[in-house]
Design a protein around this motif. Structure first.
Motif, short mmCIF file in Angstrom:
data_model
loop_
_atom_site.label_atom_id
_atom_site.label_comp_id
_atom_site.label_asym_id
_atom_site.label_seq_id
_atom_site.Cartn_x
_atom_site.Cartn_y
_atom_site.Cartn_z
N LEU A 58 24.82 20.97 11.23
CA LEU A 58 25.31 22.34 11.25
C LEU A 58 26.81 22.49 11.05
CD1 LEU A 58 23.07 23.65 14.17
CD2 LEU A 58 22.52 23.35 11.76
N PHE A 59 27.41 21.61 10.27
CA PHE A 59 28.81 21.80 9.88
C PHE A 59 28.89 21.52 8.39
CE2 PHE A 59 33.33 21.03 9.46
CZ PHE A 59 33.86 21.99 10.29
N PRO A 60 28.69 22.58 7.56
CA PRO A 60 28.52 22.39 6.12
C PRO A 60 29.79 22.19 5.31
CG PRO A 60 28.39 24.70 6.65
CD PRO A 60 28.55 23.98 7.97
N PHE A 61 30.95 22.45 5.92
CA PHE A 61 32.17 22.48 5.12
C PHE A 61 32.87 21.12 5.10
CE2 PHE A 61 31.44 26.68 7.05
CZ PHE A 61 31.07 27.34 5.90
N LEU A 62 32.15 20.12 4.67
CA LEU A 62 32.68 18.77 4.55
C LEU A 62 32.43 18.27 3.12
CD1 LEU A 62 31.51 17.20 7.95
CD2 LEU A 62 33.84 17.81 7.30
N PRO A 63 33.26 17.36 2.62
CA PRO A 63 33.17 16.92 1.22
C PRO A 63 32.10 15.86 0.97
CG PRO A 63 34.97 15.79 2.29
CD PRO A 63 34.41 16.75 3.32
N GLY A 64 30.83 16.19 1.23
CA GLY A 64 29.77 15.20 1.08
C GLY A 64 29.64 14.63 -0.31
N ASP A 65 29.46 15.49 -1.32
CA ASP A 65 29.32 15.03 -2.70
C ASP A 65 30.55 14.28 -3.16
OD1 ASP A 65 26.82 16.27 -2.99
OD2 ASP A 65 27.74 18.16 -3.55
N SER A 66 31.70 14.92 -3.02
CA SER A 66 32.94 14.32 -3.51
C SER A 66 33.30 13.06 -2.76
CB SER A 66 34.09 15.33 -3.43
OG SER A 66 34.28 15.77 -2.10
N LEU A 67 32.93 13.00 -1.48
CA LEU A 67 33.23 11.80 -0.68
C LEU A 67 32.49 10.59 -1.24
CD1 LEU A 67 34.79 11.27 2.11
CD2 LEU A 67 32.50 10.98 3.02
N LEU A 68 31.21 10.76 -1.55
CA LEU A 68 30.41 9.65 -2.06
C LEU A 68 30.88 9.21 -3.44
CD1 LEU A 68 26.83 10.73 -0.93
CD2 LEU A 68 28.24 8.92 0.03
N VAL A 69 31.16 10.19 -4.30
CA VAL A 69 31.62 9.85 -5.65
C VAL A 69 32.97 9.15 -5.59
CG1 VAL A 69 32.30 10.76 -7.90
CG2 VAL A 69 30.34 11.75 -6.70
N THR A 70 33.89 9.69 -4.81
CA THR A 70 35.23 9.11 -4.71
C THR A 70 35.20 7.73 -4.07
OG1 THR A 70 36.14 11.35 -4.50
CG2 THR A 70 37.59 9.52 -3.92
N ALA A 71 34.36 7.55 -3.06
CA ALA A 71 34.24 6.24 -2.41
C ALA A 71 33.76 5.20 -3.41
CB ALA A 71 33.28 6.33 -1.23
N ALA A 72 32.82 5.60 -4.29
CA ALA A 72 32.32 4.67 -5.31
C ALA A 72 33.39 4.37 -6.35
CB ALA A 72 31.08 5.26 -5.98
N GLY A 116 30.06 7.92 -9.42
CA GLY A 116 31.33 7.30 -9.10
C GLY A 116 31.44 5.88 -9.61
N TYR A 117 30.34 5.14 -9.56
CA TYR A 117 30.34 3.75 -10.01
C TYR A 117 30.67 3.65 -11.50
CZ TYR A 117 28.62 -0.90 -11.22
OH TYR A 117 28.51 -2.19 -11.70
N PHE A 118 29.99 4.45 -12.29
CA PHE A 118 30.20 4.38 -13.74
C PHE A 118 31.56 4.96 -14.14
CE2 PHE A 118 25.48 4.08 -13.65
CZ PHE A 118 25.39 2.84 -14.27
N LEU A 119 32.00 5.99 -13.43
CA LEU A 119 33.33 6.52 -13.69
C LEU A 119 34.40 5.50 -13.31
CD1 LEU A 119 33.10 10.23 -12.47
CD2 LEU A 119 33.34 9.43 -14.82
N GLY A 120 34.15 4.78 -12.22
CA GLY A 120 35.12 3.80 -11.75
C GLY A 120 35.30 2.63 -12.69
#
Length: 208
Positions: free
Chosen positions: A36-50, A163-167
């Motif tokens: 119940l806390f939706p305002f976090l960078p879930g998508d971008s976090l995973l892509v950027t981490a990769a 993120g992997y392929f972009l990286g």
């Protein structure tokens, strides 16, 4: 991190975790997936981490496994909160737990059925409330678990593979701003598609 802007900046968030970056990724994915806390960078976090996996000393298999586990467990919490408390958690004038968010998730769940647990993963805000809507609606737990696993695996693999392929593109790690625009587009694409579908249905109904 000292502002909301920093919280939404995936690269800044990852850097702030230091050696605990993997635990940090797990915590954010867990919270955003159904706590119940939706305002976090879930998508971008995973892509950027990769993308920054080498700089962050992360292995792709470990990142993927941890993120899938966190996403799965987050949805479990959301489902049980919905099953036990339902609408009592929400108020029209609340800052985060707004009734309109729950209604949007319930509408999404009603239209898409169990597939909402998969599709909802790719829609910001909706993905936080869909498991809660499933619990509130009394979805059979066995069915929920199956679709929850499929949704967690599909979402995490999609984001990390982007993120992997972009990286692997030379110099891309120094162009995070461009990547963020791509992530935002990917995140809002389901909303755009849904809006187009609804508009076409409305136009057909008016014509008829």
């Amino acid at each position: 991190m000292n502002s909301i802007t920093d919280i939404l900046d995936a690269e800044a968030v990852l850097s702030s975790f230091g050696p605990w970056v993997l635990a940090g990724v797990a915590l954010i994915v867990f919270i955003e997936s159904g706590v119940l806390f939706p305002f976090l960078p879930g998508d971008s976090l995973l892509v950027t981490a990769a993308v920054l996996r080498d700089q962050l000393n992360l292995s792709m298999p470990t990142l993927i496994l941890v993120a899938i586990t966190a996403a799965f467990l987050g949805d479990q919490v959301g489902f049980f909160l919905g099953h036990k408390f339902g609408r009592r958690l929400f108020k029209d004038d609340a800052r985060v737990l707004k009734t309109k968010h729950l209604h949007a998730a319930e509408d999404f769940f009603e239209k898409r059925g169990p597939l909402a647990l998969v599709l909802g993963r790719f829609v910001p805000i909706v993905r936080t409330y869909v498991p809660l809507a499933a619990g509130t609606a009394g979805m059979r737990y066995r069915h929920f678990v199956v679709w929850n696993v499929i949704g967690a695996v599909t979402w995490v693999l999609s984001m990390t593979m982007v993120g992997y392929f972009l990286g692997n593109i030379p110099g891309i790690a120094d162009s995070i701003e461009g990547i963020m625009l791509l992530i935002i587009f990917i995140s809002v694409l389901p909303i755009i598609i849904q809006a187009i579908i609804e508009r076409r249905k409305k136009n057909k109904a008016e014509t008829a």
